[in-house]
Design an enzyme around this catalytic site. Structure first.
Site, PDB file in Angstrom:
ATOM      1  N   ALA A 144       0.854  -1.198   0.000  1.00 13.04           N
ATOM      2  CA  ALA A 144       0.000   0.000   0.000  1.00 13.04           C
ATOM      3  C   ALA A 144       0.884   1.240   0.000  1.00 13.04           C
ATOM      4  O   ALA A 144       2.021   1.191   0.480  1.00 13.04           O
ATOM      5  CB  ALA A 144      -0.881  -0.018   1.238  1.00 13.04           C
TER       6      ALA A 144
ATOM      7  N   GLY B  71       0.701  -5.136   1.024  1.00 10.31           N
ATOM      8  CA  GLY B  71      -0.391  -5.259   0.060  1.00 10.31           C
ATOM      9  C   GLY B  71       0.068  -5.903  -1.239  1.00 10.31           C
ATOM     10  O   GLY B  71      -0.734  -6.531  -1.945  1.00 10.31           O
TER      11      GLY B  71
ATOM     12  N   GLU C 231      -0.135  -9.470  -0.602  1.00  6.63           N
ATOM     13  CA  GLU C 231      -1.560  -9.825  -0.473  1.00  6.63           C
ATOM     14  C   GLU C 231      -2.221  -9.917  -1.850  1.00  6.63           C
ATOM     15  O   GLU C 231      -3.048 -10.791  -2.101  1.00  6.63           O
ATOM     16  CB  GLU C 231      -2.269  -8.794   0.417  1.00  6.63           C
TER      17      GLU C 231
ATOM     18  N   GLU D 250       3.647  -5.081   7.575  1.00  2.97           N
ATOM     19  CA  GLU D 250       2.719  -4.085   8.109  1.00  2.97           C
ATOM     20  C   GLU D 250       2.928  -3.823   9.594  1.00  2.97           C
ATOM     21  O   GLU D 250       2.762  -2.704  10.069  1.00  2.97           O
ATOM     22  CB  GLU D 250       1.274  -4.529   7.866  1.00  2.97           C
TER      23      GLU D 250
HETATM   24  C1  LIG Z   1     -11.582   4.288  10.625  1.00  4.90           C
HETATM   25  C2  LIG Z   1     -10.384   3.781   9.913  1.00  4.90           C
HETATM   26  C3  LIG Z   1     -10.657   2.613   9.078  1.00  4.90           C
HETATM   27  C4  LIG Z   1      -9.380   2.074   8.620  1.00  4.90           C
HETATM   28  C5  LIG Z   1      -9.506   1.235   7.466  1.00  4.90           C
HETATM   29  C6  LIG Z   1      -8.241   1.341   6.707  1.00  4.90           C
HETATM   30  C7  LIG Z   1      -8.326   0.525   5.515  1.00  4.90           C
HETATM   31  C8  LIG Z   1      -7.005   0.454   4.879  1.00  4.90           C
HETATM   32  C9  LIG Z   1      -6.861  -0.896   4.324  1.00  4.90           C
HETATM   33  C10 LIG Z   1      -5.584  -0.977   3.672  1.00  4.90           C
HETATM   34  C11 LIG Z   1      -5.160  -2.373   3.642  1.00  4.90           C
HETATM   35  C12 LIG Z   1      -3.838  -2.366   3.076  1.00  4.90           C
HETATM   36  C13 LIG Z   1      -3.000  -3.394   3.720  1.00  4.90           C
HETATM   37  C14 LIG Z   1      -1.645  -3.226   3.211  1.00  4.90           C
HETATM   38  C15 LIG Z   1      -0.788  -2.483   3.889  1.00  4.90           C
HETATM   39  C16 LIG Z   1       0.545  -2.263   3.350  1.00  4.90           C
HETATM   40  O1  LIG Z   1       0.927  -2.721   2.323  1.00  4.90           O
HETATM   41  S1  LIG Z   1       1.546  -1.284   4.276  1.00  4.90           S
HETATM   42  C17 LIG Z   1       3.017  -1.176   3.298  1.00  4.90           C
HETATM   43  C18 LIG Z   1       3.819  -2.420   3.365  1.00  4.90           C
HETATM   44  N1  LIG Z   1       5.047  -2.235   2.659  1.00  4.90           N
HETATM   45  C19 LIG Z   1       6.160  -1.892   3.261  1.00  4.90           C
HETATM   46  O2  LIG Z   1       6.224  -1.762   4.455  1.00  4.90           O
HETATM   47  C20 LIG Z   1       7.358  -1.666   2.392  1.00  4.90           C
HETATM   48  C21 LIG Z   1       8.026  -0.392   2.750  1.00  4.90           C
HETATM   49  N2  LIG Z   1       9.158  -0.136   1.925  1.00  4.90           N
HETATM   50  C22 LIG Z   1      10.356  -0.719   2.136  1.00  4.90           C
HETATM   51  O3  LIG Z   1      10.543  -1.550   2.988  1.00  4.90           O
HETATM   52  C23 LIG Z   1      11.478  -0.268   1.255  1.00  4.90           C
HETATM   53  O4  LIG Z   1      11.199   1.009   0.814  1.00  4.90           O
HETATM   54  C24 LIG Z   1      11.701  -1.192   0.045  1.00  4.90           C
HETATM   55  C25 LIG Z   1      10.416  -1.374  -0.736  1.00  4.90           C
HETATM   56  C26 LIG Z   1      12.217  -2.557   0.517  1.00  4.90           C
HETATM   57  C27 LIG Z   1      12.745  -0.549  -0.908  1.00  4.90           C
HETATM   58  O5  LIG Z   1      13.922  -0.276  -0.166  1.00  4.90           O
HETATM   59  P1  LIG Z   1      15.103   0.608  -0.828  1.00  4.90           P
HETATM   60  O6  LIG Z   1      15.412   0.084  -2.143  1.00  4.90           O
HETATM   61  O7  LIG Z   1      16.169   0.688   0.191  1.00  4.90           O
HETATM   62  O8  LIG Z   1      14.475   2.042  -1.076  1.00  4.90           O
HETATM   63  P2  LIG Z   1      13.863   3.080  -0.042  1.00  4.90           P
HETATM   64  O9  LIG Z   1      14.776   4.226   0.060  1.00  4.90           O
HETATM   65  O10 LIG Z   1      13.456   2.415   1.193  1.00  4.90           O
HETATM   66  O11 LIG Z   1      12.520   3.507  -0.801  1.00  4.90           O
HETATM   67  C28 LIG Z   1      12.573   4.210  -2.029  1.00  4.90           C
HETATM   68  C29 LIG Z   1      11.462   5.221  -2.028  1.00  4.90           C
HETATM   69  O12 LIG Z   1      10.212   4.519  -2.057  1.00  4.90           O
HETATM   70  C30 LIG Z   1       9.371   5.005  -1.017  1.00  4.90           C
HETATM   71  N3  LIG Z   1       8.522   3.868  -0.596  1.00  4.90           N
HETATM   72  C31 LIG Z   1       8.904   2.619  -0.362  1.00  4.90           C
HETATM   73  N4  LIG Z   1       7.858   1.854  -0.045  1.00  4.90           N
HETATM   74  C32 LIG Z   1       6.780   2.658  -0.063  1.00  4.90           C
HETATM   75  C33 LIG Z   1       5.382   2.436   0.175  1.00  4.90           C
HETATM   76  N5  LIG Z   1       4.886   1.244   0.467  1.00  4.90           N
HETATM   77  N6  LIG Z   1       4.567   3.481   0.058  1.00  4.90           N
HETATM   78  C34 LIG Z   1       5.038   4.718  -0.268  1.00  4.90           C
HETATM   79  N7  LIG Z   1       6.354   4.982  -0.528  1.00  4.90           N
HETATM   80  C35 LIG Z   1       7.200   3.955  -0.420  1.00  4.90           C
HETATM   81  C36 LIG Z   1      10.345   5.453   0.061  1.00  4.90           C
HETATM   82  O13 LIG Z   1       9.731   6.340   0.920  1.00  4.90           O
HETATM   83  C37 LIG Z   1      11.438   6.086  -0.775  1.00  4.90           C
HETATM   84  O14 LIG Z   1      10.959   7.347  -1.152  1.00  4.90           O
HETATM   85  P3  LIG Z   1      11.951   8.581  -1.300  1.00  4.90           P
HETATM   86  O15 LIG Z   1      12.674   8.698   0.008  1.00  4.90           O
HETATM   87  O16 LIG Z   1      11.072   9.735  -1.577  1.00  4.90           O
HETATM   88  O17 LIG Z   1      12.877   8.222  -2.399  1.00  4.90           O
END
Ligand SMILES: CCCCCCCCCCCCC/C=C/C(=O)SCCNC(=O)CCNC(=O)[C@H](O)C(C)(C)COP(=O)(O)OP(=O)(O)OC[C@H]1O[C@@H](n2cnc3c(N)ncnc32)[C@H](O)[C@@H]1OP(=O)(O)O
Length: 718
Positions: free
Chosen positions: A61, A100, A103, A123
């Site tokens: 996500a 996600g 998933e 997550e």
């Molecule tokens: C009343 C309220 C009701 C609530 C109901 C809510 C409903 C909502 C339902 C939603 C259900 C969804 C369920 C799913 C949830 C998720 O998926 S949560 C996200 C899970 N994913 C992660 O945790 C991955 C996170 N990212 C990382 O671990 C790393 O970034 C990477 C992917 C392994 C890459 O690493 P690396 O190559 O070292 O690069 P980075 O510098 O870390 O990242 C590069 C840029 O990318 C941005 N980024 C990375 N992942 C995300 C992301 N998931 N979303 C947005 N942005 C992301 C990161 O910030 C970096 O950005 P910049 O710094 O700007 O370059």
């Protein structure tokens, strides 16, 4: 967005396109809805492959969206539609399938992963649970114990482990999309009922309740106050105990609680803070994107005490060539043995060969003549360090970066011992240096942007979270620690015990209270510093014994050291231990009667102190110093301070770091309590609220990401 095409005649190909990690933003989710519809309604299409552009399947996500109003089609029905499709859906996983992203892949009927791909449901590290069906599908696919492990830790698995666990059907070294298309062609028209994970029953467990009780106990212990890991266990329990639809309801319910929690906000803040600190800047205008680091292949480490050994291991494990120097032959031999042991143990854990040949051991400093960068890690003594820097300046080839691992000394003074002060920076590692993730990279007034950029890049290469900080006594982390420890000492004088203070801090989320930490690291460390500053000398009794340089001072730590109570290593400190080197602290009656006598001698009347006061005095004093650091331009922003505390000082991750925490408590409250305590203790300058805190409150207490604007304004007026 998502792009649609038809390939090999009958395979619909959906490509997620949203750099850098193809996160599932609203646009991407809408793109998936549209392209899946297209593929399913096209009679020529018999099966579908979903992949991500640029060799990355999907990072999950879009975390940025969590802070705002979620719009666009929700993920859960999208994944249901994919699973319910009457054409085989195949996920082609390259790079990563996280959160996600995994998933989505679990909604597909088949999964092919590239050998280098990593998969996981992280997550929990963001204060959430896998709420797009992940908590319900994964246990049905791989069983409850394995799913609990992945979901409660958030750990990533390799493609090989994913195959072994049964998360993916196939792993390939070739082009993943080609292999997935081949699979899609081969399964076209075949029945899909047995491929829909939501219809599986969880593999049966003989004793469900005891298993969950045991896991819950372990998770609670490890979580130390974090709520997401607990909710993850509850969600998996629902998968094991309930039909799928009811399990999904439970997943949704649990997610709703987590989604709006302060803990989730803190953890998501720290995710972005960690990335923000790599985009460093300095008050003189040097920046990460305009400074070019020089490549570093060969590094020297001077001094093979505890720190030097850990640094050498960290460098060698990252594949660098390491030249170590330790003038004492006996120390050198001991160190060689210790370092080799550390490398061997580390390699065994990671299943690789130990990089023993990456390190050479030398007693002569001439050995560093051809290295690209030196890290000095000799004893914390300015005269000794100055001598080493003078020698390095003569021995090293021109252009060699000279770094010091000092934890508090003036980097600029060391730079002035060399002919190239612009090449000198601090690289402050934390013990054990091969384990701890934090690196403070300290720039002095004369350090060049290239020297800073090179040290930051080297930090990244060896797997550290590197934070650029200015040069001052204690830099950021240790400077903020001083008022925190000081308050803890004062609290003992006023009526608290080490047990009470530590309990309050541990309940807050620290793994160890300050007095246990002090016993672990050695009371003599601080004593030496205080003696160096002329503070720890014996004084006359009476009032003046507790005053230094016009401010309140507690000699309690000095008095313990005078008794030879240095903590764990001597078996006695703030606590007692079964033997010197013992690790399990227990309450020490000797210390309690000593404290009683001490109070009586100084006319201190003990009063009842509660946890609230411990937290407010210790933490707000530390936070106040953090604001001063921002005011002084030593840290560029609150994120830098928070990352330092999260990765170097055991600040509980679900509280986001001290500056974020101050924002959560409310800046007006922090200011008010500091004012209250300063009034009660006017001889403690650390409790006097600083200008920046006052300014932030006066400007309406903006959220933490807006503080930089106020800081900039403050600097321009100074
Ligand atoms: C009343 C309220 C009701 C609530 C109901 C809510 C409903 C909502 C339902 C939603 C259900 C969804 C369920 C799913 C949830 C998720 O998926 S949560 C996200 C899970 N994913 C992660 O945790 C991955 C996170 N990212 C990382 O671990 C790393 O970034 C990477 C992917 C392994 C890459 O690493 P690396 O190559 O070292 O690069 P980075 O510098 O870390 O990242 C590069 C840029 O990318 C941005 N980024 C990375 N992942 C995300 C992301 N998931 N979303 C947005 N942005 C992301 C990161 O910030 C970096 O950005 P910049 O710094 O700007 O370059």
């Amino acid at each position: 967005m998502a792009q649609y095409s038809r390939i090999s005649g009958s395979v619909g190909l959906i490509t997620l396109k949203s750099p850098p990690v193809n996160a599932l933003s609203a646009v991407v989710r809408q793109g998936i809805v549209d392209t899946v519809e297209k593929a399913l309604s096209d009679p020529k299409v018999k099966s579908v492959v979903i992949c991500g552009q640029n060799g990355i399947f999907c990072g999950g996500a879009d975390i940025k969206e969590f802070a705002g109003n979620m719009s666009g089609p929700p993920l859960v029905p999208i994944i249901h539609a994919i699973e319910a499709a009457n054409k085989p859906m195949v996920a082609a996983i390259e790079g990563i399938a996280l959160g996600g992203g995994l998933e989505l892949a679990l909604g597909c009927h088949y999964r092919v992963a590239h050998a280098k791909a990593r998969l996981g449901l992280p997550e929990v590290t963001l204060g959430l649970l896998p709420a797009a069906g992940g908590s319900q599908r994964l246990p049905r696919l791989i069983g409850v114990p394995a799913a609990l492990d992945l979901i409660t830790t958030g750990r990533h698995v390799t493609a090989a482990e994913a195959l072994q666990l049964g998360i993916v059907d196939q792993v390939t070294d070739h082009k993943t999309v080609d292999v997935a298309v081949k699979l899609a062609l081969s399964v076209a028209g075949k029945p899909l009922d047995a491929r829909r994970i939501s219809t599986y029953l969880c593999p049966p467990l003989s004793a469900l309740d005891p298993l969950f009780e045991e896991v819950m106990q372990k998770v609670r212990q490890r979580a130390r106050g974090a709520i997401a890991p607990i909710a993850c266990v509850q969600a998996v329990r629902a998968a094991a105990a309930l039909p799928y639809a009811q399990g999904m309801e439970r997943e949704k319910e649990l997610m709703a609680t987590l989604f709006t929690s302060g803990q989730a906000r803190a953890l998501q803040y720290s995710f972005f803070a960690q990335r923000a600190v790599s985009k460093w800047s300095t008050p003189s205008g040097a920046r990460w994107d305009t400074s070019t680091p020089r490549p570093v292949h060969k590094v020297a480490v001077i001094g093979l005490g505890t720190m030097g050994r850990g640094i050498a291991v960290a460098l060698a494990q990252a594949g660098l060539s390491v030249v170590t120097v330790e003038p004492q032959e006996k120390q050198l031999m001991e160190a060689k043995q210790a370092v080799s042991g550390m490398l061997e143990r580390g390699a065994k854990k990671r299943g690789v060969a130990p990089p023993l040949n990456n390190i050479t051991y030398n007693s002569n400093i001439q050995a560093v003549a051809d290295v690209d960068l030196v890290i000095e890690a000799v004893f914390e003594d300015m005269a000794l360090k100055k001598k080493v820097f003078q020698q390095l300046s003569v021995v090293c080839k021109p252009g060699t970066f000279l770094c010091t691992n000092t934890s508090a000394l003036d980097v600029d003074q060391l730079a002035s011992q060399t002919r190239t002060p612009e090449l000198v920076v601090g690289m402050h590692f934390f013990a054990p240096a091969n384990v701890m993730k934090l690196l403070e990279v300290v720039y002095g007034p004369r350090s060049s942007p290239q020297a800073l950029a090179t040290a930051m890049q080297l930090g990244k290469k060896i797997g550290k979270v590197s934070v650029a900080v200015g040069n001052c006594r204690g830099f950021v982390g240790n400077r903020m620690l001083k008022p925190y420890i000081e308050q803890a000492f004062f609290l003992l004088e006023e009526g608290a015990t080490p047990e009470l203070v530590d309990r309050a801090l541990e309940e807050f989320g620290f793994s160890m209270g300050i007095f246990k930490v002090s016993d672990l690291s050695g009371l003599d460390v601080g004593w030496r510093v205080r003696k160096g500053d002329g503070l720890a000398e014996p004084r006359a009794t009476g009032q003046s014994a507790r005053i230094r340089e016009g401010r309140r001072y507690s000699p309690l730590g000095d008095l313990l050291c005078e008794q030879g109570r240095f903590g764990q290593k001597t078996g006695r400190g703030w606590y007692q231990y079964s033997k010197p080197g013992g690790r399990e602290p227990s309450s020490d009656p000797w210390f309690h009667s000593f404290l009683k006598e001490y109070r009586a001698k100084h006319g201190l009347v003990p009063r009842a102190i509660d946890h609230q006061e411990v937290l407010e005095r210790c933490l707000y004093a530390l936070i106040n110093e953090g604001f001063r650091i921002l005011e002084d331009g030593i840290a560029a922003g609150p994120e830098d301070i928070d990352v330092i505390y999260l990765f170097g000082y055991g600040w509980p991750s679900y509280r986001g770091g001290p500056m974020f925490y101050a924002g959560m408590v409310g800046l007006p409250k922090v200011l008010d309590r500091l004012e209250h305590y300063y009034q009660a203790h006017p001889d403690v300058p650390y409790l006097q609220p600083c200008t920046l805190l006052r300014r932030l409150v006066a400007s309406g207490s903006p959220p933490v990401h807006k503080w930089r604007e106020v800081i900039k304004k403050l600097h321009s007026q100074l």
